[in-house]
Write an enzyme that holds these catalytic residues in place. Structure first.
Site, PDB file in Angstrom:
ATOM      1  N   SER A  13      -7.753 -40.625 -31.782  1.00 59.94           N
ATOM      2  CA  SER A  13      -7.294 -39.269 -32.071  1.00 59.94           C
ATOM      3  C   SER A  13      -8.281 -38.264 -31.505  1.00 59.94           C
ATOM      4  O   SER A  13      -9.106 -38.610 -30.656  1.00 59.94           O
ATOM      5  CB  SER A  13      -7.133 -39.110 -33.588  1.00 59.94           C
ATOM      6  OG  SER A  13      -6.470 -37.903 -33.877  1.00 59.94           O
ATOM      7  N   ASN A  14      -8.216 -37.026 -31.946  1.00 60.33           N
ATOM      8  CA  ASN A  14      -9.144 -36.005 -31.459  1.00 60.33           C
ATOM      9  C   ASN A  14      -9.536 -35.088 -32.615  1.00 60.33           C
ATOM     10  O   ASN A  14      -9.074 -35.273 -33.740  1.00 60.33           O
ATOM     11  CB  ASN A  14      -8.523 -35.215 -30.307  1.00 60.33           C
ATOM     12  CG  ASN A  14      -7.226 -34.563 -30.736  1.00 60.33           C
ATOM     13  OD1 ASN A  14      -7.197 -33.680 -31.577  1.00 60.33           O
ATOM     14  ND2 ASN A  14      -6.119 -35.027 -30.160  1.00 60.33           N
ATOM     15  N   ARG A  15     -10.373 -34.107 -32.324  1.00 57.22           N
ATOM     16  CA  ARG A  15     -10.981 -33.322 -33.410  1.00 57.22           C
ATOM     17  C   ARG A  15     -10.159 -32.111 -33.844  1.00 57.22           C
ATOM     18  O   ARG A  15     -10.637 -31.286 -34.616  1.00 57.22           O
ATOM     19  CB  ARG A  15     -12.377 -32.871 -32.978  1.00 57.22           C
ATOM     20  CG  ARG A  15     -13.355 -34.031 -32.940  1.00 57.22           C
ATOM     21  CD  ARG A  15     -14.697 -33.589 -32.401  1.00 57.22           C
ATOM     22  NE  ARG A  15     -15.191 -32.413 -33.089  1.00 57.22           N
ATOM     23  CZ  ARG A  15     -16.107 -31.596 -32.592  1.00 57.22           C
ATOM     24  NH1 ARG A  15     -16.613 -31.825 -31.404  1.00 57.22           N
ATOM     25  NH2 ARG A  15     -16.507 -30.548 -33.279  1.00 57.22           N
ATOM     26  N   SER A  16      -8.938 -32.004 -33.366  1.00 53.85           N
ATOM     27  CA  SER A  16      -8.137 -30.822 -33.758  1.00 53.85           C
ATOM     28  C   SER A  16      -7.953 -30.775 -35.277  1.00 53.85           C
ATOM     29  O   SER A  16      -7.632 -31.787 -35.904  1.00 53.85           O
ATOM     30  CB  SER A  16      -6.770 -30.908 -33.071  1.00 53.85           C
ATOM     31  OG  SER A  16      -5.895 -29.984 -33.667  1.00 53.85           O
TER      32      SER A  16
END
Ligand code: CTP
Length: 403
Positions: free
Chosen positions: A208-211
């Site tokens: 995933s990512n840090r959004s």
């Protein structure tokens, strides 16, 4: 005249930002408000009462004892719907928090039973001072609305937090207190995507990512408040589900694409604030991957580009994309705008302080389909959400005029 018949007391205290109270007064009176200005003694050293008198077309008050009617701190409150203190100095904030009533403005506040908004302005070190922060907490606990100061160049010449909030933020808060909100998006159906996508590696793990989803949620809330029907399609976030929006959970890129395509026919706009994964594991493991004692390679495949797919369809719907970049921000954003056939792209440099994923603020550059570039200062995501909606509506109006 959205503030017609609204009676407001504007308290001005002795800050270098006192001159900005003139602009605030003008904005309030142009919206139809009936504004009476009360100045502290030190405010009068920065701006003359005459300026406020001419602009408000009313007497300006500052003396607790010098008036003919004897008790101005009580008579001024008659019919008053709101008190706005802008700018509020550290000294005045501390006085308010301790209930001191040694001049007209502070005495009046002790008697007031109407909403009070305080917009502080001071030096950065003063703002961070624990006593000032304690006073701010006390005021908040007693129901006072604080409009946080902004960061930027201060009167001292140093950079820091302490600048008086922009006039439009103050104006918006005044409207909000009177329950007045622009309803210019009624009739629009807006799909907003938000948050990160998660691409499974196995039943336990994902990429995933840090959004954080904060930007997309801020847009969804702002659009809802301005009258739109909002369909919020969200990856997994820690944010509470906003009320009165249609909420669809879409953890993966695939699910997000499905949800967007399903609802697109009923929408007039798509705002893709989600940080959609570009790659996903090609064959996620059905069972949990075990440690093998050697390195692990996961074969990845490209995900579907939701926005590009829709952009190519030329749907005549307003399409807004986001570009979170670490370098060549404007160039990269323009390339994405062209490639995805967008009406607007909101680019930001995530390496800048205050412009990152988890932050409540953003430093954005908006580029429209004519490739006009609007660079914006550091601001709250909720304020940026309003600006994006303004820009979107301007494009929409242009389309209507051209057809
Ligand atoms: N986007 C999308 N589908 C994807 C990837 C991105 O719809 N699979 C959308 C995002 O929601 C965003 C815009 O496209 O509004 C740009 O996303 P970004 O990840 O910055 O751009 P990419 O085209 O993926 O380019 P890169 O990651 O290589 O910079």
């Amino acid at each position: 005249m959205i503030l017609a018949d609204k009676k407001i007391l504007l308290g001005v205290t002795g800050s270098i930002a006192a001159y900005k109270a003139i602009l605030i007064l003008r904005q309030l009176t142009s919206a139809g408000a009936d504004v009476t200005v009360i100045m502290t003694a030190s405010a009068k050293r920065f701006v003359t009462p005459l300026t406020f008198k001419v602009l408000s077309k009313k007497e300006v008050y500052s003396d607790l004892f010098g008036q003919e009617d004897g008790l101005p701190h009580l008579s001024l409150l008659e019919g008053c719907g709101l008190i706005l203190i802008a700018p509020a100095t550290a000294n005045f904030i501390n006085k308010m928090a301790s209930g001191i009533a040694d001049d007209l403005l502070s005495s009046l506040l002790l008697s007031a039973r109407v909403p009070v908004i305080v917009a502080p302005a001071m030096d950065g070190d003063m703002w961070k001072n624990p006593i000032v922060q304690k006073s701010i907490s006390i005021l908040r606990e007693t129901g006072v609305t604080i409009i946080e100061p902004e960061s930027g160049l201060l009167a001292s010449g140093k950079e820091g937090e302490g600048r008086l909030a922009r006039e439009d933020r103050i104006f918006e808060e005044v409207c909000h207190q009177f329950n007045i909100i622009k309803r210019d998006l009624s009739g629009e159906v807006i799909i907003v995507t938000a948050g990160p996508t998660r691409e499974p590696v196995d039943p336990v793990r994902f990429l995933s990512n840090r959004s954080s989803g904060k930007m997309g949620y801020a847009i969804a809330i702002a659009a809802r408040d301005r009258g739109a029907r909002v369909i919020l399609i969200s990856g997994i976030t820690n944010l509470p589900k906003p009320e009165k929006v249609e909420f669809i959970s879409a953890p993966t890129t695939h699910e997000m694409r499905e949800a967007v395509l399903r609802h697109l026919p009923e929408a007039s706009m798509l705002i893709m604030a989600a940080a959609v994964a570009d790659y996903r594991p090609k064959r996620p493991n059905i069972k949990k991957l075990k440690k093998s004692g050697s390195s692990l390679s996961i074969e990845m495949e490209e995900t579907e580009d939701i926005l590009e797919e829709i952009g190519k369809k030329n749907t005549k719907k307003i399409l807004v994309g986001f570009a979170a970049e670490t370098d060549a921000v404007i160039n990269n954003a323009v390339l994405k705008l062209r490639k995805k056939n967008l009406d607007l792209i909101v680019a930001n440099d995530i390496t800048l302080e205050g412009g990152g994923f988890e932050s409540d603020t953003n430093i954005a550059t908006i580029i429209d389909r004519d490739e006009r570039v609007q660079e914006l200062p550091l601001m709250y995501k909720k304020d940026l959400a309003q600006i994006i909606l303004e820009r979107v509506m301007a494009l929409k109006e242009r389309d209507v005029t051209n057809t």
